[in-house]
Design a protein around this motif. Structure first.
Motif, PDB file in Angstrom:
ATOM      1  N   ASP A 132       0.811  -1.318  -0.050  1.00 38.61           N
ATOM      2  CA  ASP A 132       0.028  -0.036   0.053  1.00 38.61           C
ATOM      3  C   ASP A 132       0.655   1.461   0.019  1.00 38.61           C
ATOM      4  N   GLU A 178      -6.970   4.030  -2.868  1.00 41.52           N
ATOM      5  CA  GLU A 178      -7.982   2.967  -2.143  1.00 41.52           C
ATOM      6  C   GLU A 178      -9.130   2.615  -2.927  1.00 41.52           C
ATOM      7  N   SER A 181     -10.832  -1.303   1.283  1.00 35.98           N
ATOM      8  CA  SER A 181      -9.999  -1.324   2.758  1.00 35.98           C
ATOM      9  C   SER A 181      -9.050  -1.915   3.093  1.00 35.98           C
TER      10      SER A 181
END
Length: 198
Positions: A132, A178, A181
């Motif tokens: 991420d 994003e 989640s």
């Protein structure tokens, strides 16, 4: 009349397109001087320049300008990153960089990276490396294996290197846009999938 942000954007866009600029508002002026477009603050002097003889255009941003932060953020929107330390005239150099699809470019102090990393720390404590957040090192993008603070320094560990940064040092990194989640995880024993070359 153009706002400061609109004028800065127009300066960047026209410079990327190799067009001569001639813009002004009450605080800023942009104009072509010799072979570069220059952005001039009426209080601070030349705060940015775009080298028109380079392809793609390179930008120089005055490091102590009050406009540095907005210039830095706006250049990031066009995939330009700071490529080094402040030069002997007080400018950071920015160059265009390829960004992997699905990521957003960031150039912040190391504290900004640490604050974002904090929400992903539980994934990094596992055997796996989250994707991420990617950090730029050795001209490639790598997942962060570990990030910690000790004695006022921020330590970052990837599969290929370790670095220590002061809290105010600039760091170039990517954050995943994003779509869901749940962070993406990459198994550590497949390191080739962690490297996204320029």
């Amino acid at each position: 009349m153009l706002s400061n942000l609109a004028l800065i954007r127009e300066f960047i866009v026209q410079s990327i397109q190799k067009k001569e600029v001639l813009l002004a508002n009450a605080y800023l002026k942009a104009q072509m001087v010799y072979k570069s477009n220059q952005l001039i603050s009426k209080k601070e002097g030349v705060i940015a320049a775009a080298k028109m003889d380079h392809t793609p255009s390179d930008f120089l941003i005055y490091a102590t300008s009050s406009y540095w932060e907005v210039m830095n953020e706006t250049l990031a929107e066009y995939n330009y990153i700071c490529t080094g330390e402040v030069d002997n005239q007080g400018y950071y150099q920015y160059q265009q960089c390829s960004i992997p699809q699905g990521y957003e470019l960031r150039c912040t102090t190391s504290v900004g990276l640490w604050q974002t990393w904090w929400k992903y720390r539980k994934y990094a404590s596992q055997i796996q490396v989250p994707l991420d957040i990617l950090i730029r090192t050795r001209n490639s993008w790598y997942g962060i294996k570990e990030l910690m603070i000790s004695d006022g320094l921020i330590y970052i560990k990837t599969l290929v290197s370790e670095m220590s940064l002061d809290s105010n040092d600039l760091v170039i990194w990517l954050s995943k846009i994003e779509a869901n989640s749940q962070p993406d995880i990459c198994i550590e024993n497949m390191p080739e999938s962690l490297v996204i070359s320029q």
